[in-house]
Design an enzyme around this catalytic site. Structure first.
Site, PDB file in Angstrom:
ATOM      1  N   ASP A   1       0.826  -1.211   0.000  1.00 50.34           N
ATOM      2  CA  ASP A   1       0.000   0.000   0.000  1.00 50.34           C
ATOM      3  C   ASP A   1       0.861   1.261   0.000  1.00 50.34           C
ATOM      4  OD1 ASP A   1      -2.340   1.489   0.123  1.00 50.34           O
ATOM      5  OD2 ASP A   1      -3.194   0.275   1.734  1.00 50.34           O
TER       6      ASP A   1
ATOM      7  N   ASP B   1     -10.973   1.765  -3.075  1.00 49.05           N
ATOM      8  CA  ASP B   1     -11.490   1.395  -1.757  1.00 49.05           C
ATOM      9  C   ASP B   1     -13.009   1.356  -1.759  1.00 49.05           C
ATOM     10  OD1 ASP B   1      -9.142   0.924  -0.500  1.00 49.05           O
ATOM     11  OD2 ASP B   1      -9.000   2.867   0.497  1.00 49.05           O
TER      12      ASP B   1
HETATM   13  C1  GLA Z   1      -5.733   1.739   2.346  1.00 42.67           C
HETATM   14  C2  GLA Z   1      -6.159   0.629   1.393  1.00 42.67           C
HETATM   15  C3  GLA Z   1      -7.204  -0.229   2.051  1.00 42.67           C
HETATM   16  C4  GLA Z   1      -6.670  -0.796   3.348  1.00 42.67           C
HETATM   17  C5  GLA Z   1      -6.186   0.329   4.240  1.00 42.67           C
HETATM   18  C6  GLA Z   1      -5.475  -0.216   5.458  1.00 42.67           C
HETATM   19  O1  GLA Z   1      -6.736   2.663   2.535  1.00 42.67           O
HETATM   20  O2  GLA Z   1      -6.612   1.163   0.188  1.00 42.67           O
HETATM   21  O3  GLA Z   1      -7.609  -1.264   1.188  1.00 42.67           O
HETATM   22  O4  GLA Z   1      -5.629  -1.701   3.063  1.00 42.67           O
HETATM   23  O5  GLA Z   1      -5.292   1.186   3.571  1.00 42.67           O
HETATM   24  O6  GLA Z   1      -5.069   0.783   6.302  1.00 42.67           O
END
Ligand code: GLA
Length: 710
Positions: A441, A508
């Protein structure tokens, strides 16, 4: 003057290659046919620019345009030796041609700069080019920009690119193409949720299956620019490259700088342009192997609440419904009880995981699933042991810290000590848990990002390359290890990162209504198997909307399938229904992940339709989704493009269709029609409620060259 004509998959690129100037593209677009030398020379004479009313010689626009030719648009190369040699003149050029790849090696003898240009036409018809600049002067050369420019033939009238924001990525935007510059600059230090993605110049009739489109994509995950320019003389250029911050690249004597690949996708319609990217990616030796394992990601199921018993229950249920890869998301490392602390401290937190992750990993593997782990290796929380020990490892300019974002900062990977530390941590975790997968990420922009290790100089360029190197080193550590590029959802979707990662997390937002469009437009660049596509919970966590499982599952069906839902809250009936969807996906994923993506034009109001057609057109799956209540009823028909016109197909629903009214005949599963009729007239849209969709399976039953008769 030498001309080189490359042809592939319906595309021609005609290059003019003088020995005293940089190469220029005279034609890039529809195939010119097998032209002999005489015809090529005659055509080149027609296509060469004429003098305008200001300069007495024709203004050449090379792949890297120079002001010395009279070009007054954005220059290809900007830079200088302490103010000198700001206007380059590459006058000595030699060429090498290897298949459909041309390499031009050029020198500016006065400035003592060397420029190597590579242009190639891939078997998919995708054009790509890059440049490498070498400073041969004793003085350092400050590089401000090195853009590559592709001229668009004919008379495009429209521009189409993408924008977006967190949880609503890749929204298309279209506008007239007028004289001047349409410039999309990105200074986020990551690709961005609002990235242009592919910038098209196009004819007014552009659709998925019609019109003409010339698209440019910069394959880079740091700062970058895409632009379209239309001159007063009616020429249209697409350009792009890395966006360099002030002083970011200063070439000492003998040093080189290489641009990212800049891709050109021409298509008769947006689908054909997309297919060139897809075919190019699929032909890579490192393309992820089929079948893509079905994923369960724990994020929306448990967030930071890591409780072993609950996670074991989740793993049991995941295996029961057919999941093949279990991914533990954020929350497992030191001090990470919320998103305010811990990034950088990549040790399993004994307060939550007294026996490490082993009890979970063991169960996951015993259940026959792969194990994956979330990490955010480029980031650091000021509230972490790492930041307390090494405050100078945070990217910053001067004494100030960049504005906080998600209470985190960026770890300076251009600092060798910081890089070595994080690499050691990653490799240790891969080894300890034999990780199959990392969700990698990247949750903030790089702003005001200088490196203390390099006298505070701007560091996005070097940081981006350091990340690429780190990804490669980690991937090499364990054969088969796959990496997902995630960045606050879908803010890292580009062909640069995909040279180092195996899929992207599209967004997301898992709300299927939003996902219909996010997936549709992410597919402009990526084939479905590279796009993480999960079934979320009944009530979307990012929009609050509620949707049936059938709609959520059908929407996610085409991509790299997965689940992001707390299965411990499901009834047996719901688990059963979910298992059916996963089994169905497994039965069809070979088709979904190798076929040609088609998106349907001219659907009735409120209806979206798209599909995937097998490479040999022997079968196809389409989805018809009702996203709104149409003003007219019944909802009309849709055409099914992409099939073989001479093949007769049987049409059947893949899952029962939830019709609210008289069902179309095809729902019975007995209708047979040739591809020609399905493309020209199509099928009736079933009377669905909003937020419902139907999946259609078409299978070839016979060839019928003389027309279809019963
Ligand atoms: C980001 C990612 C999510 C999740 C969060 C975890 O927002 O896009 O899918 O993994 O971090 O903190």
């Amino acid at each position: 003057m030498h001309l080189h004509h490359f042809r592939a998959a319906g595309v021609s690129v005609l290059l003019e290659c003088p020995s005293d100037a940089l190469p220029a593209i005279l034609h890039w677009g529809r195939d010119l046919g097998p032209l002999g030398a005489g015809a090529l020379a005659d055509l080149a004479a027609e296509l060469r620019p004429r003098s305008d009313q200001t300069v007495e010689v024709p203004i050449r626009t090379a792949l890297v345009p120079e002001s010395r030719t009279g070009w007054t648009g954005l220059p290809g190369l900007s830079g200088h030796h302490h103010g000198e040699h700001w206007s380059p003149a590459f006058t000595a050029v030699t060429y090498e041609v290897d298949g459909q790849r041309l390499t031009a090696t050029a020198t500016d003898p006065h400035a003592r700069l060397g420029l190597t240009l590579t242009v190639e036409l891939d078997p998919s018809g995708l054009l790509r080019a890059r440049a490498e600049l070498r400073n041969g002067h004793d003085l350092p050369y400050t590089l401000d920009a090195l853009n590559l420019v592709l001229p668009v033939p004919g008379n495009p009238t429209d521009l189409l690119d993408q924008a977006g924001r967190w949880s609503k990525e890749r929204i298309p935007q279209r506008r007239p193409l007028t004289v001047g510059t349409h410039l999309r600059e990105n200074r986020r230090g990551r690709t961005g949720a609002d990235a242009a993605t592919v910038l098209f110049a196009a004819t007014a009739d552009l659709g998925f299956g019609r019109g003409q489109a010339w698209g440019l994509h910069v394959g880079f995950s740091g700062n970058h620019r895409h632009y379209a320019e239309r001159t007063a003389t009616g020429r249209t250029m697409l350009g792009g490259g890395e966006l360099l911050l002030p002083g970011e690249v200063i070439l000492e004597s003998g040093q080189t700088y290489r641009t990212p690949w800049v891709y050109g996708a021409y298509g008769h319609g947006l689908d054909e342009a997309a297919r060139r990217f897809h075919d190019h990616l699929r032909a890579r030796p490192g393309h992820p192997p089929a079948p893509r394992p079905v994923v369960l990601n724990t994020w929306e199921a448990v967030y930071f609440d890591h409780d072993l018993d609950r996670l074991l229950d989740l793993a049991d249920r995941a295996a029961r419904v057919g999941v093949e890869r279990f991914v533990l998301d954020d929350g497992w490392f030191l001090g990470r009880r919320d998103d305010g602390a811990g990034l950088g401290d990549w040790y399993v937190d004994p307060a939550v995981w007294p026996d490490g992750l082993h009890p979970l990993v063991k169960r996951v593997r015993a259940l026959g699933m792969e194990f994956g782990l979330w990490m955010e290796p480029e980031m650091i929380n000021p509230d972490s042991d790492l930041a307390r020990a090494h405050p100078d490892w945070i990217l910053r300019t001067g004494d100030r810290l960049p504005p906080p974002a998600r209470r985190q900062q960026v770890l300076d990977l251009t600092n060798p000590a910081a890089y070595a530390h994080i690499k050691e941590r990653l490799l240790a975790l891969v080894a300890e848990y034999d990780l199959d997968f990392i969700k990698w990420d990247h949750n903030r922009d790089l702003v005001d990002a200088g490196s203390a290790a390099h006298a505070g100089r701007a560091a996005v360029h070097a940081q981006t390359h350091a990340v690429y190197r780190l990804l490669d080193e980690v991937r090499a550590a364990r054969p088969g290890l796959e990496i997902e590029a995630c960045s606050s959802g879908g803010a890292r979707v580009d062909l640069g990162i995909l040279q180092h990662a195996d899929r992207v997390w599209a967004s997301d937002c898992i709300d299927p209504v939003e996902r219909q469009d996010i997936l549709r437009w992410t597919a402009q660049l990526l084939p479905p198997e590279l796009i993480g596509s999960h079934i979320g919970s009944g009530r979307s966590h990012t929009t609050g909307r509620r949707h049936d499982l059938a709609f959520r599952a059908a929407t996610a069906f085409f991509g790299h399938y997965g689940i992001e839902w707390d299965l411990t809250s499901l009834t047996d009936a719901e688990l059963g229904e979910l298992a059916e969807w996963i089994a169905l996906h497994k039965r069809h994923r070979a088709l979904l992940h190798t076929g040609a993506v088609v998106r349907v034009d001219d659907t009735p109001e409120g209806v979206r339709a798209h599909g995937v057609v097998a490479p040999d057109a022997s079968q196809a799956i389409y989805e018809i989704a009702m996203l709104d209540r149409p003003a007219t009823w019944p909802p009309g028909t849709i055409r099914l493009p992409g099939l073989d016109p001479d093949t007769v197909y049987r049409i059947s629903p893949l899952m029962p269709v939830a019709s609210h009214g008289a069902e179309p005949a095809w729902v019975s599963g007995r209708l047979e029609l040739p591809g020609s009729a399905l493309a020209a007239a199509g099928l009736s849209v079933p009377p669905l409620f909003p937020d419902q969709s139907a999946l259609l399976h078409l299978t070839a039953v016979r060839q019928d060259r003389d027309g279809f008769s019963t």
